[in-house]
Design a protein around this motif. Structure first.
Motif: not given
Length: 176
Positions: A132-160
Motif C-alpha cells: 500500500g505504501v508503494y502503490h499509493g506513491w505510484a498512484l500519486i506519481r502516475q494516475l490519481d494523486a488524491q486516491a494515492g495519498l489516501a492509500e499511502l496515509r492508510a498504509a503507513v498508519a497500518t504499517y506503524a
C-alpha cells in the motif's frame, strides 16, 4: 547463514560495501535446492531471495543503479520458482524499494500491486501495508494523486501498528 546475518545487519547500518561483500560471498555458496529449507529456519524467507533483494539496495546506494535492477529481477525470478510465498513477497518488497529509489513508478506500481494482492489474499498485513505504501506513491506519481495519498496515509498508519523497520522511510515517502 553467517553471510545472510552479516549482510542484513550491515545493510541496515548503512555499511553498503561490507554488505555487498557478504552478499557476494553468501550467494557464491547458495544453492536453491540444498538451502530451500533455510527459508523455514532462518528469517522466514529464502537466503538467495534476500541476498539479491538486499544486495540490490546496497548496489543502488553504492552508485550501481542498473546492477541493482538486475539484482532485484533475479530476486523476484528466484522467489517465483521456490513455491514459498513469504520469499516471493520478500523479493517484491525489495524490488518495489529499488524501483522507488530509481523513481520508476511503472515498476513500483507492478510490484506493489502484486504485494497488495498476495498480502490481501493470504491475510499477510505486513506485506499488504508495504504494498500500500508503494502503490499509493505510484498512484500519486502516475494516475490519481488524491486516491494515492489516501492509500499511502492508510498504509503507513497500518504499517506503524505492525512493524518499525523502514517506518521512517515510509513516513518520509508520505511527507514527500
Amino acid at each position: 547463514q553467517a553471510h545472510h546475518s552479516s549482510w542484513s545487519t550491515r545493510i541496515w547500518n548503512g555499511e553498503f560495501a561490507s554488505a555487498s561483500e557478504h552478499v557476494r560471498a553468501g550467494l557464491a555458496l547458495y544453492d536453491s535446492e540444498r538451502h530451500r529449507h533455510h527459508a523455514l529456519m532462518y528469517g522466514g524467507h529464502d537466503p538467495g531471495v534476500c541476498g539479491n533483494g538486499q544486495g540490490a539496495v546496497a548496489l543502488w546506494a553504492l552508485g550501481w543503479p542498473d546492477q541493482a535492477v538486475q539484482s532485484v529481477r533475479e530476486s523476484v525470478a528466484l522467489g517465483e520458482t521456490l513455491d514459498h510465498l513469504p520469499s516471493l513477497l520478500h523479493s517484491l518488497w525489495f524490488a518495489a524499494s529499488v524501483y522507488f529509489l530509481r523513481r520508476q513508478a511503472d515498476d513500483v506500481l507492478a510490484c506493489s500491486s502484486r504485494l497488495l494482492a498476495l498480502g490481501s489474499e493470504h491475510g499477510l498485513k505486513l506485506y499488504e501495508a508495504i504494498g500500500g505504501v508503494y502503490h499509493g506513491w505510484a498512484l500519486i506519481r502516475q494516475l490519481d494523486a488524491q486516491a494515492g495519498l489516501a492509500e499511502l496515509r492508510a498504509a503507513v498508519a497500518t504499517y506503524a501498528t505492525i512493524a518499525h523497520v523502514n517506518l521512517d522511510l515510509y513516513r518520509a515517502i508520505l511527507a514527500e
